[in-house]
Design a protein around this motif. Structure first.
Motif, PDB file in Angstrom:
ATOM      1  N   ALA A 161       0.847  -1.198   0.000  1.00  0.00           N
ATOM      2  CA  ALA A 161       0.000   0.000   0.000  1.00  0.00           C
ATOM      3  C   ALA A 161       0.884   1.250   0.000  1.00  0.00           C
ATOM      4  O   ALA A 161       0.509   2.290  -0.544  1.00  0.00           O
ATOM      5  CB  ALA A 161      -0.932  -0.004   1.206  1.00  0.00           C
ATOM      6  N   GLY A 162       2.072   1.128   0.597  1.00  0.00           N
ATOM      7  CA  GLY A 162       3.044   2.234   0.559  1.00  0.00           C
ATOM      8  C   GLY A 162       3.501   2.507  -0.863  1.00  0.00           C
ATOM      9  O   GLY A 162       3.571   3.662  -1.308  1.00  0.00           O
ATOM     10  N   ASP A 163       3.801   1.437  -1.610  1.00  0.00           N
ATOM     11  CA  ASP A 163       4.161   1.587  -3.044  1.00  0.00           C
ATOM     12  C   ASP A 163       3.047   2.355  -3.766  1.00  0.00           C
ATOM     13  O   ASP A 163       3.296   3.284  -4.538  1.00  0.00           O
ATOM     14  CB  ASP A 163       4.281   0.235  -3.750  1.00  0.00           C
ATOM     15  N   ALA A 164       1.799   1.915  -3.514  1.00  0.00           N
ATOM     16  CA  ALA A 164       0.649   2.516  -4.211  1.00  0.00           C
ATOM     17  C   ALA A 164       0.479   3.987  -3.812  1.00  0.00           C
ATOM     18  O   ALA A 164       0.160   4.831  -4.651  1.00  0.00           O
ATOM     19  CB  ALA A 164      -0.617   1.723  -3.887  1.00  0.00           C
ATOM     20  N   THR A 165       0.713   4.287  -2.541  1.00  0.00           N
ATOM     21  CA  THR A 165       0.599   5.677  -2.077  1.00  0.00           C
ATOM     22  C   THR A 165       1.555   6.578  -2.851  1.00  0.00           C
ATOM     23  O   THR A 165       1.179   7.653  -3.324  1.00  0.00           O
ATOM     24  CB  THR A 165       0.959   5.768  -0.570  1.00  0.00           C
ATOM     25  N   LEU A 166       2.788   6.119  -2.978  1.00  0.00           N
ATOM     26  CA  LEU A 166       3.789   6.953  -3.654  1.00  0.00           C
ATOM     27  C   LEU A 166       3.486   7.074  -5.150  1.00  0.00           C
ATOM     28  O   LEU A 166       3.575   8.159  -5.727  1.00  0.00           O
ATOM     29  CB  LEU A 166       5.202   6.388  -3.435  1.00  0.00           C
ATOM     30  N   ARG A 167       3.080   5.960  -5.769  1.00  0.00           N
ATOM     31  CA  ARG A 167       2.779   6.014  -7.214  1.00  0.00           C
ATOM     32  C   ARG A 167       1.565   6.887  -7.474  1.00  0.00           C
ATOM     33  O   ARG A 167       1.554   7.716  -8.375  1.00  0.00           O
ATOM     34  CB  ARG A 167       2.548   4.606  -7.782  1.00  0.00           C
ATOM     35  N   PHE A 168       0.527   6.705  -6.653  1.00  0.00           N
ATOM     36  CA  PHE A 168      -0.696   7.506  -6.823  1.00  0.00           C
ATOM     37  C   PHE A 168      -0.378   8.990  -6.629  1.00  0.00           C
ATOM     38  O   PHE A 168      -0.856   9.841  -7.380  1.00  0.00           O
ATOM     39  CB  PHE A 168      -1.765   7.055  -5.821  1.00  0.00           C
ATOM     40  N   SER A 169       0.445   9.283  -5.632  1.00  0.00           N
ATOM     41  CA  SER A 169       0.791  10.684  -5.339  1.00  0.00           C
ATOM     42  C   SER A 169       1.519  11.313  -6.518  1.00  0.00           C
ATOM     43  O   SER A 169       1.233  12.450  -6.912  1.00  0.00           O
ATOM     44  CB  SER A 169       1.664  10.773  -4.086  1.00  0.00           C
ATOM     45  N   ALA A 170       2.483  10.556  -7.092  1.00  0.00           N
ATOM     46  CA  ALA A 170       3.249  11.077  -8.222  1.00  0.00           C
ATOM     47  C   ALA A 170       2.337  11.259  -9.435  1.00  0.00           C
ATOM     48  O   ALA A 170       2.376  12.280 -10.117  1.00  0.00           O
ATOM     49  CB  ALA A 170       4.402  10.134  -8.548  1.00  0.00           C
ATOM     50  N   MET A 171       1.476  10.270  -9.665  1.00  0.00           N
ATOM     51  CA  MET A 171       0.590  10.285 -10.836  1.00  0.00           C
ATOM     52  C   MET A 171      -0.430  11.406 -10.772  1.00  0.00           C
ATOM     53  O   MET A 171      -0.743  12.035 -11.779  1.00  0.00           O
ATOM     54  CB  MET A 171      -0.201   8.970 -10.865  1.00  0.00           C
ATOM     55  N   SER A 172      -0.990  11.626  -9.597  1.00  0.00           N
ATOM     56  CA  SER A 172      -2.098  12.580  -9.496  1.00  0.00           C
ATOM     57  C   SER A 172      -1.685  13.866  -8.798  1.00  0.00           C
ATOM     58  O   SER A 172      -2.519  14.659  -8.397  1.00  0.00           O
ATOM     59  CB  SER A 172      -3.285  11.923  -8.791  1.00  0.00           C
ATOM     60  N   GLU A 173      -0.380  14.043  -8.663  1.00  0.00           N
ATOM     61  CA  GLU A 173       0.178  15.284  -8.125  1.00  0.00           C
ATOM     62  C   GLU A 173      -0.365  15.640  -6.743  1.00  0.00           C
ATOM     63  O   GLU A 173      -0.783  16.766  -6.498  1.00  0.00           O
ATOM     64  CB  GLU A 173      -0.004  16.426  -9.141  1.00  0.00           C
ATOM     65  N   VAL A 174      -0.339  14.649  -5.869  1.00  0.00           N
ATOM     66  CA  VAL A 174      -0.613  14.910  -4.453  1.00  0.00           C
ATOM     67  C   VAL A 174       0.735  15.161  -3.790  1.00  0.00           C
ATOM     68  O   VAL A 174       1.675  14.399  -3.978  1.00  0.00           O
ATOM     69  CB  VAL A 174      -1.298  13.699  -3.778  1.00  0.00           C
ATOM     70  N   ALA A 175       0.830  16.231  -3.056  1.00  0.00           N
ATOM     71  CA  ALA A 175       2.095  16.545  -2.387  1.00  0.00           C
ATOM     72  C   ALA A 175       1.820  17.131  -1.018  1.00  0.00           C
ATOM     73  O   ALA A 175       0.853  17.876  -0.826  1.00  0.00           O
ATOM     74  CB  ALA A 175       2.912  17.520  -3.226  1.00  0.00           C
ATOM     75  N   ALA A 176       2.694  16.784  -0.082  1.00  0.00           N
ATOM     76  CA  ALA A 176       2.612  17.398   1.244  1.00  0.00           C
ATOM     77  C   ALA A 176       3.222  18.793   1.167  1.00  0.00           C
ATOM     78  O   ALA A 176       4.146  19.025   0.385  1.00  0.00           O
ATOM     79  CB  ALA A 176       3.371  16.559   2.258  1.00  0.00           C
ATOM     80  N   MET A 177       2.686  19.724   1.952  1.00  0.00           N
ATOM     81  CA  MET A 177       3.340  21.017   2.101  1.00  0.00           C
ATOM     82  C   MET A 177       4.427  20.814   3.147  1.00  0.00           C
ATOM     83  O   MET A 177       4.151  20.351   4.252  1.00  0.00           O
ATOM     84  CB  MET A 177       2.321  22.066   2.563  1.00  0.00           C
ATOM     85  N   ILE A 178       5.665  21.127   2.760  1.00  0.00           N
ATOM     86  CA  ILE A 178       6.767  20.774   3.655  1.00  0.00           C
ATOM     87  C   ILE A 178       7.709  21.938   3.920  1.00  0.00           C
ATOM     88  O   ILE A 178       7.785  22.891   3.138  1.00  0.00           O
ATOM     89  CB  ILE A 178       7.605  19.594   3.084  1.00  0.00           C
ATOM     90  N   GLU A 179       8.412  21.804   5.035  1.00  0.00           N
ATOM     91  CA  GLU A 179       9.515  22.699   5.355  1.00  0.00           C
ATOM     92  C   GLU A 179      10.695  21.794   5.670  1.00  0.00           C
ATOM     93  O   GLU A 179      10.556  20.857   6.459  1.00  0.00           O
ATOM     94  CB  GLU A 179       9.140  23.542   6.574  1.00  0.00           C
ATOM     95  N   THR A 180      11.844  22.036   5.048  1.00  0.00           N
ATOM     96  CA  THR A 180      12.996  21.166   5.300  1.00  0.00           C
ATOM     97  C   THR A 180      13.955  21.819   6.293  1.00  0.00           C
ATOM     98  O   THR A 180      14.037  23.050   6.397  1.00  0.00           O
ATOM     99  CB  THR A 180      13.769  20.855   4.003  1.00  0.00           C
ATOM    100  N   MET A 181      14.674  20.967   7.021  1.00  0.00           N
ATOM    101  CA  MET A 181      15.759  21.405   7.902  1.00  0.00           C
ATOM    102  C   MET A 181      16.845  20.348   7.813  1.00  0.00           C
ATOM    103  O   MET A 181      16.550  19.163   7.623  1.00  0.00           O
ATOM    104  CB  MET A 181      15.289  21.496   9.356  1.00  0.00           C
ATOM    105  N   PRO A 182      18.118  20.748   7.953  1.00  0.00           N
ATOM    106  CA  PRO A 182      19.186  19.748   7.930  1.00  0.00           C
ATOM    107  C   PRO A 182      19.131  18.855   9.177  1.00  0.00           C
ATOM    108  O   PRO A 182      18.615  19.278  10.217  1.00  0.00           O
ATOM    109  CB  PRO A 182      20.464  20.580   7.901  1.00  0.00           C
ATOM    110  N   LEU A 183      19.672  17.641   9.040  1.00  0.00           N
ATOM    111  CA  LEU A 183      19.641  16.647  10.127  1.00  0.00           C
ATOM    112  C   LEU A 183      20.061  17.222  11.481  1.00  0.00           C
ATOM    113  O   LEU A 183      19.427  16.940  12.502  1.00  0.00           O
ATOM    114  CB  LEU A 183      20.570  15.470   9.753  1.00  0.00           C
ATOM    115  N   GLU A 184      21.116  18.042  11.491  1.00  0.00           N
ATOM    116  CA  GLU A 184      21.630  18.524  12.783  1.00  0.00           C
ATOM    117  C   GLU A 184      20.624  19.428  13.499  1.00  0.00           C
ATOM    118  O   GLU A 184      20.751  19.697  14.680  1.00  0.00           O
ATOM    119  CB  GLU A 184      22.994  19.216  12.613  1.00  0.00           C
TER     120      GLU A 184
END
Ligand SMILES: [Zn+2]
Ligand SMILES: [Zn+2]
Length: 340
Positions: free
Chosen positions: A294-317
């Motif tokens: 189901a994880g595979d399907a989540t990622l494929r569906f998201s890429a196919m139908s342009e579902v994206a999380a709104m994100i903020e990145t920070m470095p590991l440290e």
């Protein structure tokens, strides 16, 4: 200076305390792979590890939204290649031999560890993961974009996909936050009539419509149950906001035979009347992420139908800062740690 035989990780060492450390590189045991992590999402469930809500043997590296490339494959692993980009979610990999596994119910495997809880997770440059828990990451999805989909995405996608709702049904997403902002997008693209529910008007209403909601209900000024009934009653409510009261409030907005699926991890009791279960045939259910497939399907569906999380990145440290921002509820909406 980092040498080739060690890697950096951020681990929980005591209640509420995260610290940067250096760990020795080890080879993966049989059935496992070693992953060079590229990104890892910060999820509210990481508090299980950091605050010790679940029993934890500190030090423990949190993180169950990890994406990276396989660099070493352990004995007996089939089907995965060195260099392949993979994801690791909350469920750390099923055993294959318990009675649930043998019955095909991999989510409920009784020998399954939780990533970042019983074994070290993705707040690190390197992690070891069980092959049966790996999720395939499509080429057209960046590691940073894929990370939050491994828990927040999989949880909402899987709950919608496994529910009895059909195209055209009225589906409400209660809470437009870390989980809910993905839930609205999935529900719209799966063909449901989508109601978003959150506190406040203005911004939140506008964002919900932008994400794909057909309707918006402001729960701070409107009776949610009445508003849902005015739309015909929801076939399903995905309750993404924590709290038993939110779930109970949603019950009144269901049509007969409708179901509330509770995704917010909370121990707050849900109060409901047996009359509702009997005379309106309502259902209350939960959903714990999903299988690796189901994880595979989540990622494929998201890429196919342009579902994206709104994100903020920070470095590991800066993991401690990212974690604190997530816990404060100020993240809009998912924090993602990057390793390079
Ligand atoms: Zn999570
Ligand atoms: Zn099992």
């Amino acid at each position: 200076m980092k040498s080739a035989s060690t890697y950096r990780a951020v681990q929980a060492v005591s209640k509420g305390k995260l610290e940067l450390t250096e760990k020795p590189l080890v080879d993966p045991p049989a059935g496992h792979v070693r992953i060079r992590v590229e990104a890892c999402g910060v999820c509210h469930s990481d508090s299980a590890t950091v605050e010790g809500i679940l029993p934890i043997a500190w030090p423990r590296v949190p993180g169950h939204e990890a994406v990276g490339r396989i660099e070493v494959i352990g004995n007996g692993v089939e089907g995965w290649k060195v260099g392949q980009r993979v994801g690791v979610g909350f469920l750390g990999g099923s055993c294959g031999y318990c009675e649930y596994c043998r019955d095909g119910d991999l989510v409920n495997c009784i020998n399954q560890g939780y990533t970042g809880v019983q074994q070290d997770g993705g707040y690190a440059e390197v992690m070891i993961a069980k092959a049966s828990g790996l999720i395939a990451v499509p080429d057209d999805l960046s590691s940073v974009d894929a990370a939050p989909l491994l828990c927040a995405g999989l949880t909402t996608f899987s709950a919608l996909r496994n529910s009895p709702v059909r195209a055209g049904d009225l589906v409400a997403i209660f809470g437009v936050g870390g989980l809910g902002h993905l839930g609205v997008q999935y529900a719209r693209r799966m063909g449901f009539e989508v109601v978003a529910i959150d506190r406040g008007g203005g911004d939140r209403a506008e964002l919900s419509k932008k994400l794909g909601a057909h309707h918006y209900i402001d729960s701070s000024s409107t009776d949610v149950a009445k508003a849902l009934q005015a739309l015909g009653g929801a076939q399903m409510v995905l309750a993404t906001a924590s709290g038993g009261k939110a779930v109970a409030a949603a019950l009144g907005g269901l049509r007969r035979g409708g179901v509330v699926i509770s995704l917010g991890a909370t121990d707050e009791p849900i109060e409901l009347s047996a009359f509702d279960l009997l005379f309106r045939q309502l259902g209350v259910d939960g959903a714990l992420t999903g299988t690796s497939k189901a994880g595979d399907a989540t990622l494929r569906f998201s890429a196919m139908s342009e579902v994206a999380a709104m994100i903020e990145t920070m470095p590991l440290e800066k993991a401690a800062e990212a974690y604190a921002k997530m816990m404060s509820g100020k993240a809009r909406f998912r924090m993602v740690l990057t390793m390079t």
